[in-house]
Each structure stands twice: as C-alpha cells, then as structure tokens.
Design an enzyme around this catalytic site. Structure first.
Site, PDB file in Angstrom:
ATOM      1  N   CYS A   1       0.846  -1.201   0.000  1.00  0.00           N
ATOM      2  CA  CYS A   1       0.000   0.000   0.000  1.00  0.00           C
ATOM      3  C   CYS A   1       0.880   1.249   0.000  1.00  0.00           C
ATOM      4  O   CYS A   1       0.564   2.236  -0.670  1.00  0.00           O
ATOM      5  CB  CYS A   1      -0.950   0.010   1.192  1.00  0.00           C
ATOM      6  SG  CYS A   1      -2.384  -1.082   0.983  1.00  0.00           S
TER       7      CYS A   1
ATOM      8  N   HIS B   1      -6.425  -3.162  -1.329  1.00  0.00           N
ATOM      9  CA  HIS B   1      -5.767  -4.026  -0.341  1.00  0.00           C
ATOM     10  C   HIS B   1      -6.616  -5.262  -0.067  1.00  0.00           C
ATOM     11  O   HIS B   1      -7.560  -5.219   0.713  1.00  0.00           O
ATOM     12  CB  HIS B   1      -5.487  -3.282   0.972  1.00  0.00           C
ATOM     13  CG  HIS B   1      -4.783  -4.152   1.962  1.00  0.00           C
ATOM     14  ND1 HIS B   1      -3.404  -4.235   2.045  1.00  0.00           N
ATOM     15  CD2 HIS B   1      -5.265  -5.031   2.878  1.00  0.00           C
ATOM     16  CE1 HIS B   1      -3.082  -5.115   2.981  1.00  0.00           C
ATOM     17  NE2 HIS B   1      -4.195  -5.617   3.503  1.00  0.00           N
TER      18      HIS B   1
ATOM     19  N   ASN C   1       1.708 -17.037  -3.661  1.00  0.00           N
ATOM     20  CA  ASN C   1       1.857 -17.689  -2.371  1.00  0.00           C
ATOM     21  C   ASN C   1       0.621 -17.332  -1.548  1.00  0.00           C
ATOM     22  O   ASN C   1       0.223 -16.162  -1.516  1.00  0.00           O
ATOM     23  CB  ASN C   1       3.122 -17.204  -1.658  1.00  0.00           C
ATOM     24  CG  ASN C   1       4.380 -17.611  -2.407  1.00  0.00           C
ATOM     25  OD1 ASN C   1       4.440 -18.697  -2.985  1.00  0.00           O
ATOM     26  ND2 ASN C   1       5.377 -16.754  -2.430  1.00  0.00           N
TER      27      ASN C   1
ATOM     28  N   GLY D   1       3.888 -19.847   2.322  1.00  0.00           N
ATOM     29  CA  GLY D   1       5.095 -19.041   2.129  1.00  0.00           C
ATOM     30  C   GLY D   1       4.832 -17.568   1.889  1.00  0.00           C
ATOM     31  O   GLY D   1       5.736 -16.829   1.492  1.00  0.00           O
TER      32      GLY D   1
ATOM     33  N   HIS E   1      -0.660  -8.585   1.067  1.00  0.00           N
ATOM     34  CA  HIS E   1      -1.392  -7.760   0.092  1.00  0.00           C
ATOM     35  C   HIS E   1      -1.258  -8.553  -1.201  1.00  0.00           C
ATOM     36  O   HIS E   1      -0.125  -8.755  -1.689  1.00  0.00           O
ATOM     37  CB  HIS E   1      -0.764  -6.361   0.000  1.00  0.00           C
ATOM     38  CG  HIS E   1      -1.439  -5.435  -0.965  1.00  0.00           C
ATOM     39  ND1 HIS E   1      -1.780  -4.125  -0.657  1.00  0.00           N
ATOM     40  CD2 HIS E   1      -1.816  -5.617  -2.267  1.00  0.00           C
ATOM     41  CE1 HIS E   1      -2.349  -3.545  -1.708  1.00  0.00           C
ATOM     42  NE2 HIS E   1      -2.382  -4.432  -2.701  1.00  0.00           N
TER      43      HIS E   1
ATOM     44  N   HIS F   1      -0.607 -10.450  -4.443  1.00  0.00           N
ATOM     45  CA  HIS F   1       0.345 -10.153  -5.523  1.00  0.00           C
ATOM     46  C   HIS F   1       0.654 -11.400  -6.326  1.00  0.00           C
ATOM     47  O   HIS F   1       0.713 -12.499  -5.790  1.00  0.00           O
ATOM     48  CB  HIS F   1       1.632  -9.543  -4.976  1.00  0.00           C
ATOM     49  CG  HIS F   1       2.285 -10.354  -3.894  1.00  0.00           C
ATOM     50  ND1 HIS F   1       1.856 -10.308  -2.579  1.00  0.00           N
ATOM     51  CD2 HIS F   1       3.301 -11.235  -3.932  1.00  0.00           C
ATOM     52  CE1 HIS F   1       2.605 -11.126  -1.860  1.00  0.00           C
ATOM     53  NE2 HIS F   1       3.482 -11.716  -2.661  1.00  0.00           N
TER      54      HIS F   1
ATOM     55  N   HIS G   1       3.469 -13.209  -8.622  1.00  0.00           N
ATOM     56  CA  HIS G   1       4.891 -13.227  -8.981  1.00  0.00           C
ATOM     57  C   HIS G   1       5.009 -13.609 -10.457  1.00  0.00           C
ATOM     58  O   HIS G   1       4.545 -14.683 -10.860  1.00  0.00           O
ATOM     59  CB  HIS G   1       5.638 -14.290  -8.176  1.00  0.00           C
ATOM     60  CG  HIS G   1       5.743 -14.033  -6.707  1.00  0.00           C
ATOM     61  ND1 HIS G   1       6.889 -13.556  -6.107  1.00  0.00           N
ATOM     62  CD2 HIS G   1       4.844 -14.200  -5.707  1.00  0.00           C
ATOM     63  CE1 HIS G   1       6.703 -13.446  -4.797  1.00  0.00           C
ATOM     64  NE2 HIS G   1       5.466 -13.839  -4.525  1.00  0.00           N
TER      65      HIS G   1
HETATM   66  P1  AMP Z   1       5.347 -13.461  -0.769  1.00  0.00           P
HETATM   67  O1  AMP Z   1       4.523 -12.685   0.228  1.00  0.00           O
HETATM   68  O2  AMP Z   1       6.120 -14.574  -0.134  1.00  0.00           O
HETATM   69  O3  AMP Z   1       4.578 -13.934  -1.959  1.00  0.00           O
HETATM   70  O4  AMP Z   1       6.474 -12.521  -1.351  1.00  0.00           O
HETATM   71  C1  AMP Z   1       6.574 -11.162  -1.094  1.00  0.00           C
HETATM   72  C2  AMP Z   1       7.615 -10.643  -2.043  1.00  0.00           C
HETATM   73  O5  AMP Z   1       7.664  -9.240  -1.922  1.00  0.00           O
HETATM   74  C3  AMP Z   1       9.042 -11.166  -1.781  1.00  0.00           C
HETATM   75  O6  AMP Z   1       9.501 -11.828  -2.952  1.00  0.00           O
HETATM   76  C4  AMP Z   1       9.840  -9.904  -1.483  1.00  0.00           C
HETATM   77  O7  AMP Z   1      11.134  -9.937  -2.044  1.00  0.00           O
HETATM   78  C5  AMP Z   1       8.991  -8.828  -2.112  1.00  0.00           C
HETATM   79  N1  AMP Z   1       9.110  -7.531  -1.488  1.00  0.00           N
HETATM   80  C6  AMP Z   1       9.005  -7.239  -0.163  1.00  0.00           C
HETATM   81  N2  AMP Z   1       9.155  -5.924   0.045  1.00  0.00           N
HETATM   82  C7  AMP Z   1       9.345  -5.367  -1.171  1.00  0.00           C
HETATM   83  C8  AMP Z   1       9.556  -4.037  -1.622  1.00  0.00           C
HETATM   84  N3  AMP Z   1       9.617  -3.009  -0.768  1.00  0.00           N
HETATM   85  N4  AMP Z   1       9.724  -3.819  -2.944  1.00  0.00           N
HETATM   86  C9  AMP Z   1       9.677  -4.852  -3.809  1.00  0.00           C
HETATM   87  N5  AMP Z   1       9.471  -6.137  -3.463  1.00  0.00           N
HETATM   88  C10 AMP Z   1       9.314  -6.391  -2.146  1.00  0.00           C
HETATM   89 ZN    ZN Z   2      -1.830  -3.261   1.213  1.00  0.00          ZN
END
Ligand code: AMP
Ligand code: ZN
Length: 117
Positions: free
Chosen positions: A6, A45, A85, A91, A96, A98, A100
């Site tokens: 966010c 969110h 994930n 994992g 929030h 996302h 990959h």
């Molecule tokens: P996950 O919640 O395991 O699916 O992955 C969260 C992903 O967010 C991880 O791969 C982190 O490297 C990435 N991440 C966390 N903080 C940041 C950030 N500030 N900017 C870019 N990527 C981030």
């Molecule tokens: Zn958020």
C-alpha cells in the site's frame, strides 16, 4: 494500515515501477529469484487469494492480463512462471495480494528458485 505494498502504491515507499493503471501496479521484486521477477499487485488491499470474493472477478482477470502484457514487454512471452503464495503455510510474507511473474532464464536448466516450486 502498515502494508508495504500500500505504501508503494501511495508512493510513500520507493519501488521500480514497470506498469501502472488505475487498478494495478507492477514493480520489480526487491529480492529477485529469477532474472525477471516482477510483482503484479492490485491497488485494492486484499490480503491474499483466500480473501478473494465474487466482486473481484474482473480485477483477478486484469491481474492475469497485466502479467501477460508485462511478460511480453519484458521479452519473456512463452517462457515464464506465475506464482501466488497463499497464507503463512504457503510461504506468503506480504499480506497484500500479488502475482509473482518470473522468467528470463537462458535455459530450463538455469531455473533455480529456492523457496519457490
Ligand atoms: P510473498 O509474500 O512470499 O509472496 O512474497 C513477497 C515478495 O515481496 C518477496 O519476494 C519480497 O522480495 C517482495 N518484497 C518485499 N518488500 C518489497 C519491496 N519493498 N519492494 C519490492 N518487493 C518487495
Ligand atoms: Zn496493502
């Protein structure tokens, strides 16, 4: 709410933005697990896939279509992985939603993603 994604969406935290529109932002993963590792994130969110509802159907479609577009723009069409994930047990670290987008390997033998199936 103390959510890093966010904050990125509100430009209160830095990121390398790849794509943005009114509903979606895509930015570079800060700790890439592949030569191309971009996160495609809805601006709303929603904590994880587990919290998706009927009303999010169009948004979910848009997340996938944005991933497809970003993959093409990055030159990895036909050679990428999409991962969500879900939950601590899956994992997930950032709660929030996302997607990959992972790719850019020179060959299939180069795919090496610790912690990622
Ligand atoms: P996950 O919640 O395991 O699916 O992955 C969260 C992903 O967010 C991880 O791969 C982190 O490297 C990435 N991440 C966390 N903080 C940041 C950030 N500030 N900017 C870019 N990527 C981030
Ligand atoms: Zn958020």
């Amino acid at each position: 709410m103390d959510c890093i994604f966010c904050k990125i969406i509100k430009k209160e935290s830095p990121s390398m933005i790849i794509y943005e529109d009114k509903d979606i932002i895509a930015f570079q993963n800060i700790r890439p697990l592949a030569p191309v590792h971009i996160l495609v994130v809805p601006k709303e969110h929603i904590p994880s896939v587990d919290q998706l509802e009927e009303k999010h159907k169009d948004l979910v479609g848009k997340i996938f279509l944005t991933a497809k577009k970003v993959a093409a723009d990055q030159g990895i069409a036909g050679a990428y992985k999409i991962v969500f994930n879900v939950g601590e047990g899956g994992g997930q670290i950032v709660f929030h939603l996302h997607l990959h987008l992972l790719g850019g390997w020179k060959s299939k033998e180069d795919i090496d993603m610790p912690g990622m199936p």
